[in-house]
Design a protein around this motif. Sequence first.
Motif, PDB file in Angstrom:
ATOM      1  N   TYR A  53       0.939  -1.254  -0.141  1.00  0.00           N
ATOM      2  CA  TYR A  53      -0.101   0.040   0.043  1.00  0.00           C
ATOM      3  C   TYR A  53       0.846   1.124   0.003  1.00  0.00           C
ATOM      4  O   TYR A  53       2.011   1.214   0.453  1.00  0.00           O
ATOM      5  CB  TYR A  53      -1.038   0.052   1.190  1.00  0.00           C
TER       6      TYR A  53
ATOM      7  N   THR B 237       2.943   0.261  -8.769  1.00  0.00           N
ATOM      8  CA  THR B 237       1.789  -0.658  -8.624  1.00  0.00           C
ATOM      9  C   THR B 237       1.505  -1.436  -9.823  1.00  0.00           C
ATOM     10  O   THR B 237       0.877  -2.622  -9.641  1.00  0.00           O
ATOM     11  CB  THR B 237       0.366   0.399  -8.404  1.00  0.00           C
TER      12      THR B 237
ATOM     13  N   GLY C 218      -0.829  -4.034  -5.561  1.00  0.00           N
ATOM     14  CA  GLY C 218      -0.959  -3.047  -4.747  1.00  0.00           C
ATOM     15  C   GLY C 218      -1.864  -1.889  -4.731  1.00  0.00           C
ATOM     16  O   GLY C 218      -2.625  -2.228  -5.913  1.00  0.00           O
TER      17      GLY C 218
ATOM     18  N   TYR D 291      -2.599   2.502  -4.408  1.00  0.00           N
ATOM     19  CA  TYR D 291      -1.983   4.024  -4.191  1.00  0.00           C
ATOM     20  C   TYR D 291      -3.311   4.768  -3.975  1.00  0.00           C
ATOM     21  O   TYR D 291      -4.300   4.782  -4.634  1.00  0.00           O
ATOM     22  CB  TYR D 291      -1.607   4.199  -5.535  1.00  0.00           C
TER      23      TYR D 291
ATOM     24  N   GLY E 166      -5.464   1.048  -8.197  1.00  0.00           N
ATOM     25  CA  GLY E 166      -4.848  -0.250  -7.990  1.00  0.00           C
ATOM     26  C   GLY E 166      -5.483  -1.520  -8.384  1.00  0.00           C
ATOM     27  O   GLY E 166      -6.395  -1.102  -9.376  1.00  0.00           O
TER      28      GLY E 166
END
Length: 143
Positions: free
Chosen positions: A11, A51, A56, A58, A120
């Motif tokens: 993250y 990403t 993950g 953002y 993401g």
Amino acid sequence: MIPEGGGKKIYSCNEGNSVHWDVPIKDAVDNFKGEYAARYVGSMVADIHRTLLYGGIYIYPADKKNPKGKLRCLYEGIPMAMIIEQAGGVASTGMFEGKIQRVLDLVPDDIHCKCPIIMGGSRDVQRVYDEYTKQGIKCPDLK
């Protein structure tokens, strides 16, 4: 392409602003902390690039100081949203102007207008949406 299944659990957000976030964003980030690695460069392009490569999420949400977010729609939010969605990801505003919506559905009203960002893979954006749902806020279906 966003890695299949969401990729690595990473993250990316500026947690220095967390005292100003709404409850669902705070709760989502707290949940990510338990099992995700935190990586925040501070440059949207670098964070989104990571990403795209590894997976993950953002997050640069609206907050009490900046209710419209800080990233500019026309040359940050919308272009990156197009790239993320073309790569199989999700580009959301989170709670913005009374609803949760796609960044690409925004209609800019000014050359320098701003918007919040949650981008993401669907696995990770869904976790943020789940926190909004717990607060009784309707979210778009990602499935």
